[in-house]
Design an enzyme around this catalytic site. Structure first.
Site, short mmCIF file in Angstrom:
data_model
loop_
_atom_site.label_atom_id
_atom_site.label_comp_id
_atom_site.label_asym_id
_atom_site.label_seq_id
_atom_site.Cartn_x
_atom_site.Cartn_y
_atom_site.Cartn_z
N LYS A 42 60.86 26.22 4.05
CA LYS A 42 60.06 25.73 5.17
C LYS A 42 58.63 25.38 4.75
O LYS A 42 58.08 24.35 5.14
CB LYS A 42 60.05 26.77 6.29
N ARG A 77 72.33 18.07 6.63
CA ARG A 77 73.79 18.01 6.83
C ARG A 77 74.06 17.38 8.18
O ARG A 77 73.14 17.07 8.95
CB ARG A 77 74.38 19.42 6.80
#
Length: 664
Positions: A116, A292
């Site tokens: 992150k 994804r």
């Protein structure tokens, strides 16, 4: 296009990929664990390879076994689905080194977006809006606390390598920061092996809006509009919809362009989702990128008319994106509900068990249509403790949001699952809340609507009781013979026959009475209220209940499914699980301490299966009694010695009569 691909996943996404591949003439290879030998995704593929034990760490996370299976089967590419290895950069790199196409982004993009803090530094450089915060590598607690004070409370502490709400705490005031930081770091190291955190301003009443992006190997990238995924529990999504309610064309373009900039900053290829946190005034900030296909991708397919799995296969095969940005259109509104095996009333704890009954809405499509179902399980399958609790995804489309909401309610109403706890009723209540129906959306919706979601009365007991009676009568009608002395309809030469039903609902016992009147018709007595009653049944599951008469008459359609003594009742007004107690089968249980067995209703003694002086154990059959043209076995309520038989075989016994005595 590929000739054969291996699907490195299970459940509904593996089934979905197999269906799309078959339409394109591509053969598929399934991998499966010992727990999934008979799973739906195994049957959906052309070939299947066993890769290990039930636990994911022994099968679906063993990427070397997956690569071996791909090579042995002659697959040219690997589709990772979502979850498991779908965002594992080592797996993506290993596929490339093995000469296999990874149907997803390059390993470098997965790595860049996986942390992150690092991803936010990249986004800042790319001009993507960020929540004010600290994303640095220095992790000294004193520095982190100072950064929190600079940002201003409330703040959010987030594990840098995290996801799924792990290692995340909202801190409302400075004195709580140190304890929350320590807790986040412990959780992060246990979950991800990395205790680094970042600090961000905690956005009040935030919306979770994500943009579907797609890139190809030619360097082109587009966005396929947005999804609103604000309705969440424990930082996990419950309801998702597209487009986001209240989104203006200008804001959509701004967010879409920011998402494309984020994807291009890491050389992205394939399907991905850029997630933003948005304030109620429309300001938005980059949160993270999922490298994804997302679970909620069907709502994007529904409004664009595009098959995103087909896009994945074409892009992975080196083909250009099927459409340019200015060629993409959206139409209507779509909502997805995640049906999970869980107990919402117990903090959404996952549930396991068998899908004894799994009935879906009529006219449901398994790929396209106004009501679509994506499911990796079916009736009779087990929901095991090894994998995700999601049973299926129910997706509806409408010309507008109002029509989509109506279709969602009807589809959830007609979704009947029996055998284990699910969140279907909760989803229906959630979609019907004032906040959701009026699109007053934020991630705190479920907590804000607790009264409507957890304190609203369910299916009225009168309907539940009438449904159980209707089911019982329908079953008995199928067993009816021509012998008048074997009839079980309670016929009397004069007067009314009264029959008692002992029901248990949510731990409370209810006595329901059915009277057959001499002049015809029936009457129910439920909770002291007497109602004229009639029923039209189709088989033993579908019943039209007719309660009351004249202007007060109500007609209610119900479905009833029996599983032993338990009955699941579904109706327009809701659903309920009720137990119909056979009082003779449970005779004596309530007086176990006294060692007494009593007859709960009049009948005749058929036989005793134990004699005075015999030692018996709890649950051992002691006597057989005939009542209502049926024989019932009465069992010992506890261990003991038969002291005395109080009746002889053939004797008529009255309601409440003591049949035999047990001594310790």
């Amino acid at each position: 296009m590929f000739k054969k691909i291996l699907i490195a996943n299970r459940g509904e996404i593996a089934c979905r990929v197999a269906a799309t591949a078959r339409r394109l003439g591509v053969k598929t290879v399934a991998v499966y664990s010992e727990a999934d030998a008979r799973a739906k995704h195994v049957q959906a593929c052309d070939e299947a390879v066993l890769i290990g034990g039930p636990a994911p760490r022994d099968s679906y996370l063993q990427w070397q076994r997956i690569l071996d299976a791909a090579k042995a089967s002659g697959a040219e590419a690997v589709h990772p689905g979502y979850g498991f290895l779908s965002e594992n950069e080592e797996f993506a790199q290993a596929c490339a080194e093995a000469g296999l196409v990874f149907i997803g982004p390059p390993a470098s993009a997965i790595k860049a977006m996986g942390l992150k803090a690092e991803s936010k530094r990249l986004m800042e450089a790319a001009g993507v809006p960020l929540v004010p915060g600290y994303h640095g590598a220095e992790q000294d607690p004193a520095l982190l606390k100072a950064e929190a004070e600079r940002i201003g409370y409330p703040v959010l502490i987030k594990a840098s390598a995290g996801g799924g709400g792990k290692g995340m705490r909202a801190v409302m005031k400075a004195e709580d920061f140190e304890a929350a930081l320590a807790s986040c770091k412990r959780e992060a190291i246990n979950s991800f092996g990395d205790d680094a955190v970042l600090i961000e301003r905690y956005v009040q009443k935030p919306r979770h809006i994500e943009i579907q992006v797609f890139g190809d190997t030619q360097g082109d990238c587009v966005y396929l509009f947005e999804r609103d995924c604000s309705v969440q529990r424990r930082h996990q999504k419950v309801l998702e919809e597209a487009p986001a309610p209240g989104m203006t064309a200008e804001r959509r373009r701004e967010m879409g362009e920011a998402a494309v900039a984020a994807a291009q900053a890491v050389g992205y290829v394939g399907a991905g989702t850029v997630e933003f946190i948005a304030e109620q005034d429309g300001r938005f900030y980059f949160m993270e990128m999922n490298t994804r296909l997302q679970v909620e991708h069907p709502v994007t397919e529904a409004i664009t008319g595009q098959d995103l799995v087909e896009w994945q296969l074409r892009v992975a095969a080196g083909q250009p994106l099927p459409l340019k940005q200015d060629e993409l259109r959206m139409s209507g509104h779509a909502i997805e509900a995640r049906i999970c095996a869980e107990n919402p009333e117990a903090g959404f704890l996952p549930a396991t068990g068998s899908l004894h009954i799994a009935r879906w809405p009529q006219h449901v499509s398994f790929e396209r249509g106004d009501v679509r179902l994506d499911a990796g399980v079916g009736e009779g399958d087990e929901i095991s403790p090894y994998y995700d609790s999601m049973v299926a995804k129910l997706i509806v489309w409408g010309e507008d949001r109002a029509q989509a909401l109506a279709r969602l309610d009807a589809a959830l109403r007609d979704t009947h699952i029996v055998g284990l706890q699910t969140n279907v009723a909760f989803l229906r209540r959630c979609a019907a809340t004032k906040s959701f129906s009026e699109a007053d959306l934020d991630t705190g919706l479920i907590e804000r609507e607790r009264a409507a979601l957890f304190e609203t009365p369910g299916l009225p007991f009168t309907i539940t009781a009438a449904a159980v009676v209707a089911h019982t009568l329908a079953v008995e009608a199928l067993q009816q013979t021509d012998d008048p002395w074997s009839r079980r309809d309670g016929w009397r030469l004069y007067g009314a026959a009264i029959r008692r039903f002992d029901l248990e609902l949510a731990g409370t016992h209810h006595e329901v009475k059915l009277a057959r009147r001499h002049q015809g018709g029936m009457q129910l007595t439920v909770e002291g209220q007497q109602l004229p009653f009639a029923v039209n049944s189709v088989g033993t599951e579908s019943h039209e209940l007719i309660l009351g008469e004249g202007l007060a008459q109500k007609r209610v359609m119900v479905k009833v499914y029996a599983q032993g003594e338990k009955m699941a009742v579904f109706a327009e007004q809701g659903s309920a699980i009720v137990t119909e107690i056979d009082p003779i089968a449970h005779a004596g249980e309530g007086s176990a301490e006294a060692g007494r067995l009593t007859a709960p209703m009049p009948g005749k003694m058929v036989s005793f299966l134990a004699q005075p002086g015999d030692k018996v154990t709890k649950g051992q059959a002691l006597a057989v009694m005939e009542a209502m043209k049926m024989e019932h076995t009465i069992s010992a309520p506890r261990d003991g010695i038969v002291a005395e038989l109080l009746f002889a075989v053939g004797d008529q016994v009255g309601d409440g009569a003591e049949l035999l005595r047990l001594e310790a």
